[in-house]
Design an enzyme around this catalytic site. Structure first.
Site, PDB file in Angstrom:
ATOM      1  N   LYS A   5       0.831  -1.203   0.000  1.00  0.00           N
ATOM      2  CA  LYS A   5       0.000   0.000   0.000  1.00  0.00           C
ATOM      3  C   LYS A   5       0.866   1.254   0.000  1.00  0.00           C
ATOM      4  CE  LYS A   5      -3.771  -2.338   2.397  1.00  0.00           C
ATOM      5  NZ  LYS A   5      -4.478  -2.669   1.198  1.00  0.00           N
ATOM      6  N   CYS A   6       1.814   1.293  -0.901  1.00  0.00           N
ATOM      7  CA  CYS A   6       2.802   2.366  -0.969  1.00  0.00           C
ATOM      8  C   CYS A   6       2.779   2.972  -2.369  1.00  0.00           C
ATOM      9  CB  CYS A   6       4.184   1.760  -0.664  1.00  0.00           C
ATOM     10  SG  CYS A   6       5.581   2.865  -0.886  1.00  0.00           S
TER      11      CYS A   6
END
Length: 134
Positions: free
Chosen positions: A7-8
């Site tokens: 989730k970057c």
């Protein structure tokens, strides 16, 4: 070797890492992914969820290991080694997801790359390593 997160903003680098793996695996090169949740909770999933995410979203076939810490007292020994000084490469903690290390066949750290350096920019160093120029 790369610390990863699902989730970057750098997560799309999985695609480039897989391309490097496919381009060089027949020469003995591999990408080793180590998920870490130490940066703004960007890898909250279980190990099984991480594996499924990598396969389903980016077609990852290179090894992605269990989630580890890459900094601090609880850092995995591999990352304690990687973040120590290696010749011209200064000792520094990992600053973000997708920091990369090019490691030679004898375990020597050849190069360190910041998280914003995309995998395609590493290819020439891999070529040089195979040619004995690094």
């Amino acid at each position: 070797i790369v610390n990863t997160a699902s989730k970057c903003g750098n997560t799309p680098q999985y695609e480039g890492l897989e391309k490097l793996y496919q381009d060089y695996k027949d020469q003995g090169f591999t990408v080793l992914g180590f998920p870490s949740n130490q940066f703004k909770n960007q890898e909250p999933g279980t190990n099984a969820e991480i594996q499924e995410f990598c396969r389903a979203n980016y077609g990852v076939t290179f090894p992605v290991f269990a989630k580890i810490d890459v900094n601090g007292n609880t850092a995995h020994p591999l990352y304690k080694f990687l973040t120590s000084e290696h010749g011209d490469i200064k000792a520094n903690p990992i600053d973000w997801n997708f920091a990369k290390f090019l490691v030679g066949p004898e375990g020597n750290v050849l190069q360190r790359y910041a998280a914003n350096i995309t995998p395609d920019l590493v290819a020439s160093d891999i070529d040089n390593a195979f040619a004995g120029k690094v």
